[in-house]
Design a protein around this motif. Structure first.
Motif, PDB file in Angstrom:
ATOM      1  N   MET A 209       0.840  -1.191   0.000  1.00 29.15           N
ATOM      2  CA  MET A 209       0.000   0.000   0.000  1.00 29.15           C
ATOM      3  C   MET A 209       0.879   1.247   0.000  1.00 29.15           C
ATOM      4  O   MET A 209       1.820   1.334   0.771  1.00 29.15           O
ATOM      5  N   HIS A 210       0.564   2.202  -0.884  1.00 26.44           N
ATOM      6  CA  HIS A 210       1.294   3.466  -0.928  1.00 26.44           C
ATOM      7  C   HIS A 210       0.610   4.485  -0.027  1.00 26.44           C
ATOM      8  O   HIS A 210      -0.563   4.820  -0.237  1.00 26.44           O
ATOM      9  N   ALA A 211       1.324   4.983   0.971  1.00 27.51           N
ATOM     10  CA  ALA A 211       0.766   6.016   1.846  1.00 27.51           C
ATOM     11  C   ALA A 211       0.527   7.288   1.038  1.00 27.51           C
ATOM     12  O   ALA A 211       1.346   7.689   0.216  1.00 27.51           O
ATOM     13  N   VAL A 212      -0.623   7.932   1.291  1.00 25.39           N
ATOM     14  CA  VAL A 212      -1.020   9.126   0.550  1.00 25.39           C
ATOM     15  C   VAL A 212      -1.117  10.314   1.501  1.00 25.39           C
ATOM     16  O   VAL A 212      -1.717  10.214   2.585  1.00 25.39           O
ATOM     17  N   PHE A 213      -0.519  11.438   1.112  1.00 27.27           N
ATOM     18  CA  PHE A 213      -0.728  12.715   1.783  1.00 27.27           C
ATOM     19  C   PHE A 213      -1.533  13.571   0.823  1.00 27.27           C
ATOM     20  O   PHE A 213      -1.102  13.848  -0.297  1.00 27.27           O
ATOM     21  N   ASP A 214      -2.708  13.985   1.253  1.00 24.63           N
ATOM     22  CA  ASP A 214      -3.697  14.621   0.387  1.00 24.63           C
ATOM     23  C   ASP A 214      -3.660  16.138   0.552  1.00 24.63           C
ATOM     24  O   ASP A 214      -3.693  16.653   1.667  1.00 24.63           O
TER      25      ASP A 214
ATOM     26  N   LYS B 187      -7.273   4.849   7.371  1.00 26.63           N
ATOM     27  CA  LYS B 187      -6.319   3.744   7.533  1.00 26.63           C
ATOM     28  C   LYS B 187      -6.533   2.681   6.459  1.00 26.63           C
ATOM     29  O   LYS B 187      -5.576   2.131   5.903  1.00 26.63           O
ATOM     30  N   ALA B 188      -7.791   2.392   6.133  1.00 25.50           N
ATOM     31  CA  ALA B 188      -8.079   1.371   5.129  1.00 25.50           C
ATOM     32  C   ALA B 188      -7.560   1.771   3.755  1.00 25.50           C
ATOM     33  O   ALA B 188      -7.134   0.912   2.971  1.00 25.50           O
TER      34      ALA B 188
ATOM     35  N   GLN C 191      -6.609   3.502  -2.710  1.00 26.94           N
ATOM     36  CA  GLN C 191      -5.656   2.613  -3.377  1.00 26.94           C
ATOM     37  C   GLN C 191      -6.154   2.147  -4.743  1.00 26.94           C
ATOM     38  O   GLN C 191      -5.356   1.673  -5.557  1.00 26.94           O
ATOM     39  N   ASN C 192      -7.448   2.304  -5.020  1.00 30.27           N
ATOM     40  CA  ASN C 192      -7.948   1.993  -6.359  1.00 30.27           C
ATOM     41  C   ASN C 192      -7.322   2.931  -7.387  1.00 30.27           C
ATOM     42  O   ASN C 192      -6.987   2.515  -8.501  1.00 30.27           O
TER      43      ASN C 192
END
Length: 353
Positions: A1-6, A44-45, A315-316
């Motif tokens: 999973m790639h962590a995302v900062f929005d 988190k999901a 993640q999609n």
């Protein structure tokens, strides 16, 4: 999973609105809900590690125009807001952000070290943003107070006018060159943000306002949640000339998930494929380079594609980008590292340089 900062969300608006109806903002965010797009379990999901969380004062008079048979529409700008009630609402939203921090539900971040530590501790890294500065006075006194409370990013205007400048309307098709730029007070706001180390966000400002900021600011040019006008000619998207200036400044654009800004027909339709999002990313990467593109979802502030649905579906998009040929290092830049680079620059944060 790639962590995302929005780069942009409106979760504070949703929590504030639900508290006005008797809800508990801390419990709603921490324990989860079926409302809106973001809470801690869904973050988190979906790998949403943090982001810029907006203080936004809603416009009660805004009614989006229905498109005509060709899909065209022009919604008049909302009336300017009065400062005193705007300040009250902004303070209430800031208080929610502080209560979430005290409860341990997220970490309110003021420096890149704060963000690094939050991610290391598996805490949601929230950065306080202001979308439209109706709560700020002409003397900029309130800006100092909000900065002390954690404000590290602001957009001078939303899609309405205020004492600092002029916003673009909700309109399709239309150029972003819809009115004047910054006022004299707006120019002082830019200079003070540069001094304090507050990121200036160019989403939803007129094209003239964009060029005014570009002339005055010593920061990279950033549009936290905007898309290419060449693909979807809504007034809120960016022209190629604006994208060129952002690239030259080593700034960035965050992909807005709002379907009206993604779809070629500009329509409000959640059945918008992930391929439209990838198409916008591809175009931005071509214009800005891989270092100039990020994510600015507009979670809790817009209708987004059904295949994303909420923060849990982030993640999609990452998977779709991977299938489109983006490798691990490129995805890390798109998902978070490009945001960290521009925040570090705007905040004069040399500790992690």
């Amino acid at each position: 999973m790639h962590a995302v900062f929005d780069g942009h969300n409106d979760v504070l608006l949703r929590l504030w609105q639900n508290e006005k109806k008797g809800g508990d903002a801390v419990a709603e965010f921490t324990e989860g809900t079926d409302k809106g797009h973001i809470d801690l379990p869904r973050a988190k999901a979906g790998g949403l590690a943090g982001g810029l969380c907006a203080i936004y004062i809603p416009s009660g008079d805004l009614v989006l125009k229905e498109p005509d048979a060709d899909g065209h529409y022009v919604t008049p700008l909302s009336e300017p807001l009065e400062r005193a009630p705007s300040l009250d609402i902004a303070m209430e939203m800031a208080a929610i952000a502080l209560r979430l921090e005290r409860a341990g539900s997220w970490r309110l971040c003021r420096t890149m070290a704060d963000i690094d530590n939050a991610l290391a501790d598996d805490k949601f890294a929230a950065v306080l943003h202001m979308e439209g500065c109706e709560a700020i006075d002409a003397d900029l006194t309130a800006l100092e107070v909000f900065h002390a409370a954690g404000l590290r990013s602001l957009g001078p205007v939303w899609s309405r006018n205020n004492i600092f400048g002029h916003g673009v309307p909700f309109a399709y098709p239309m150029s972003p060159d819809t009115g004047p730029g910054l006022t004299d007070i707006g120019r002082e706001l830019v200079k003070e943000c540069n001094r304090l180390g507050i990121l200036i966000d160019l989403s939803h400002i007129t094209e003239k306002g964009f060029w005014d900021v570009a002339e005055l600011s010593d920061q990279p040019l950033v549009a936290s949640h905007s898309n290419p006008h060449a693909l979807v000619p809504v007034a809120r998207n960016l022209t190629d000339k604006q994208l060129d200036a952002i690239r030259e400044s080593k700034g960035l654009v965050g992909l807005n998930f709002a379907v009206t800004m993604l779809r070629a027909d500009g329509r409000e339709n959640a059945d918008t494929p992930l391929s439209d999002m990838v198409r916008h990313i591809d175009y931005l990467v071509d214009k800005l380079g891989i270092d100039g593109v990020a994510i600015g979802s507009d979670f809790d502030g817009a209708l987004i594609p059904r295949e994303i649905s909420t923060a849990a579906g982030l993640q999609n998009l990452v998977d779709a980008l991977q299938k489109a040929g983006y490798g691990g290092a490129e995805l890390a830049k798109l998902c978070r590292e490009n945001w960290f680079r521009v925040l570090r620059s705007a905040w004069h944060d040399t500790e992690n340089a």
